[in-house]
Design a protein around this motif. Structure first.
Motif, PDB file in Angstrom:
ATOM      1  N   ILE A  25      45.146  42.394  51.755  1.00 38.82           N
ATOM      2  CA  ILE A  25      44.774  41.476  50.679  1.00 38.82           C
ATOM      3  C   ILE A  25      43.443  41.901  50.072  1.00 38.82           C
ATOM      4  CG2 ILE A  25      44.093  39.081  50.180  1.00 38.82           C
ATOM      5  CD1 ILE A  25      46.280  38.327  52.361  1.00 38.82           C
ATOM      6  N   ARG A  26      42.482  42.269  50.908  1.00 34.92           N
ATOM      7  CA  ARG A  26      41.199  42.756  50.406  1.00 34.92           C
ATOM      8  C   ARG A  26      41.388  44.017  49.558  1.00 34.92           C
ATOM      9  NH1 ARG A  26      38.514  44.301  54.840  1.00 34.92           N
ATOM     10  NH2 ARG A  26      37.839  42.191  55.269  1.00 34.92           N
ATOM     11  N   LEU A  27      42.213  44.944  50.034  1.00 35.29           N
ATOM     12  CA  LEU A  27      42.480  46.174  49.300  1.00 35.29           C
ATOM     13  C   LEU A  27      43.033  45.854  47.907  1.00 35.29           C
ATOM     14  CD1 LEU A  27      42.582  49.329  49.514  1.00 35.29           C
ATOM     15  CD2 LEU A  27      44.946  49.039  50.305  1.00 35.29           C
ATOM     16  N   GLY A  28      43.989  44.936  47.847  1.00 33.50           N
ATOM     17  CA  GLY A  28      44.567  44.548  46.562  1.00 33.50           C
ATOM     18  C   GLY A  28      43.568  43.833  45.669  1.00 33.50           C
ATOM     19  N   ARG A  29      42.765  42.964  46.267  1.00 37.77           N
ATOM     20  CA  ARG A  29      41.749  42.228  45.491  1.00 37.77           C
ATOM     21  C   ARG A  29      40.731  43.194  44.902  1.00 37.77           C
ATOM     22  NH1 ARG A  29      36.763  40.780  46.606  1.00 37.77           N
ATOM     23  NH2 ARG A  29      36.909  41.108  48.850  1.00 37.77           N
ATOM     24  N   GLU A  30      40.241  44.104  45.724  1.00 39.43           N
ATOM     25  CA  GLU A  30      39.249  45.069  45.251  1.00 39.43           C
ATOM     26  C   GLU A  30      39.849  46.029  44.219  1.00 39.43           C
ATOM     27  OE1 GLU A  30      37.772  46.715  48.909  1.00 39.43           O
ATOM     28  OE2 GLU A  30      36.327  45.071  49.173  1.00 39.43           O
ATOM     29  N   HIS A  31      41.111  46.383  44.391  1.00 34.89           N
ATOM     30  CA  HIS A  31      41.796  47.254  43.429  1.00 34.89           C
ATOM     31  C   HIS A  31      41.850  46.587  42.055  1.00 34.89           C
ATOM     32  CE1 HIS A  31      44.583  50.294  41.985  1.00 34.89           C
ATOM     33  NE2 HIS A  31      45.438  49.346  41.639  1.00 34.89           N
ATOM     34  N   ARG A  32      41.978  45.277  42.037  1.00 40.01           N
ATOM     35  CA  ARG A  32      42.006  44.519  40.782  1.00 40.01           C
ATOM     36  C   ARG A  32      40.595  44.163  40.296  1.00 40.01           C
ATOM     37  NH1 ARG A  32      47.157  42.245  39.691  1.00 40.01           N
ATOM     38  NH2 ARG A  32      48.646  42.764  41.313  1.00 40.01           N
ATOM     39  N   SER A  33      39.586  44.556  41.072  1.00 42.49           N
ATOM     40  CA  SER A  33      38.180  44.257  40.749  1.00 42.49           C
ATOM     41  C   SER A  33      37.915  42.754  40.687  1.00 42.49           C
ATOM     42  CB  SER A  33      37.755  44.926  39.430  1.00 42.49           C
ATOM     43  OG  SER A  33      37.893  46.317  39.530  1.00 42.49           O
ATOM     44  N   TRP A  34      38.593  42.007  41.547  1.00 40.44           N
ATOM     45  CA  TRP A  34      38.386  40.563  41.633  1.00 40.44           C
ATOM     46  C   TRP A  34      37.338  40.275  42.694  1.00 40.44           C
ATOM     47  CZ3 TRP A  34      44.098  38.501  42.037  1.00 40.44           C
ATOM     48  CH2 TRP A  34      44.734  38.669  40.796  1.00 40.44           C
ATOM     49  N   THR A  35      36.546  39.259  42.456  1.00 40.41           N
ATOM     50  CA  THR A  35      35.604  38.771  43.464  1.00 40.41           C
ATOM     51  C   THR A  35      36.347  37.844  44.414  1.00 40.41           C
ATOM     52  OG1 THR A  35      35.028  36.847  42.145  1.00 40.41           O
ATOM     53  CG2 THR A  35      33.687  38.860  41.809  1.00 40.41           C
ATOM     54  N   LEU A  36      35.680  37.503  45.511  1.00 40.35           N
ATOM     55  CA  LEU A  36      36.242  36.507  46.428  1.00 40.35           C
ATOM     56  C   LEU A  36      36.466  35.196  45.679  1.00 40.35           C
ATOM     57  CD1 LEU A  36      33.988  37.204  49.532  1.00 40.35           C
ATOM     58  CD2 LEU A  36      36.448  37.634  49.390  1.00 40.35           C
ATOM     59  N   ALA A  37      35.524  34.837  44.814  1.00 41.39           N
ATOM     60  CA  ALA A  37      35.631  33.586  44.055  1.00 41.39           C
ATOM     61  C   ALA A  37      36.822  33.613  43.098  1.00 41.39           C
ATOM     62  CB  ALA A  37      34.342  33.329  43.287  1.00 41.39           C
ATOM     63  N   ALA A  38      37.071  34.756  42.466  1.00 46.83           N
ATOM     64  CA  ALA A  38      38.190  34.856  41.527  1.00 46.83           C
ATOM     65  C   ALA A  38      39.520  34.648  42.241  1.00 46.83           C
ATOM     66  CB  ALA A  38      38.170  36.201  40.816  1.00 46.83           C
ATOM     67  N   LEU A  39      39.686  35.277  43.390  1.00 45.37           N
ATOM     68  CA  LEU A  39      40.926  35.082  44.147  1.00 45.37           C
ATOM     69  C   LEU A  39      40.986  33.656  44.689  1.00 45.37           C
ATOM     70  CD1 LEU A  39      43.590  36.059  45.259  1.00 45.37           C
ATOM     71  CD2 LEU A  39      42.352  37.098  47.180  1.00 45.37           C
ATOM     72  N   GLY A  40      39.858  33.146  45.153  1.00 49.81           N
ATOM     73  CA  GLY A  40      39.825  31.762  45.629  1.00 49.81           C
ATOM     74  C   GLY A  40      40.249  30.775  44.554  1.00 49.81           C
ATOM     75  N   ASP A  41      39.797  30.985  43.331  1.00 52.64           N
ATOM     76  CA  ASP A  41      40.198  30.112  42.222  1.00 52.64           C
ATOM     77  C   ASP A  41      41.703  30.159  42.006  1.00 52.64           C
ATOM     78  OD1 ASP A  41      37.588  29.329  41.747  1.00 52.64           O
ATOM     79  OD2 ASP A  41      37.299  30.690  40.033  1.00 52.64           O
ATOM     80  N   ARG A  42      42.281  31.333  42.091  1.00 49.67           N
ATOM     81  CA  ARG A  42      43.729  31.483  41.904  1.00 49.67           C
ATOM     82  C   ARG A  42      44.520  30.816  43.031  1.00 49.67           C
ATOM     83  NH1 ARG A  42      45.967  35.470  38.814  1.00 49.67           N
ATOM     84  NH2 ARG A  42      44.573  36.458  37.336  1.00 49.67           N
TER      85      ARG A  42
END
Length: 99
Positions: A25-42
């Motif tokens: 999940i971290r790999l995918g989040r970082e690949h999309r250049s999302w912050t922890l907050a951005a994924l948390g919001d989603r």
């Protein structure tokens, strides 16, 4: 639907084989250049919850792992590999000879 080449990399395969869904999940989040907050919001949760999800080796909330994996694009077969129990270690066969 095409699969992002990220999920065919040695790093992604290694994380799946090591049973690390949070790291995928971290790999995918970082690949999309999302912050922890951005994924948390989603996902409707705090950045701290996302951070714990990514760092833990044990899955405490399977539904959250599944939703997070979907959001960052982890293919289902990769996620299932990372969630599968490790293969049992087969003992070496004993050779019996007549004496």
């Amino acid at each position: 639907m095409s699969v992002d080449p990220l999920w065919s990399t040695p790093k992604a395969r290694e994380l799946a084989e090591q049973r690390c869904p949070g790291a995928l999940i971290r790999l995918g989040r970082e690949h999309r250049s999302w912050t922890l907050a951005a994924l948390g919001d989603r996902l409707g949760c705090s950045p701290a919850t996302v951070s714990r999800l990514e760092r833990r080796s044990r899955v405490l909330d399977l539904a959250l792992v599944h939703r997070a994996a979907q959001e960052v694009g982890v293919p289902r077969h990769i996620l299932m590999t990372s969630l599968a129990p490790p293969a049992p270690k087969v003992p070496t066969a004993t050779r019996v000879t007549a004496s």
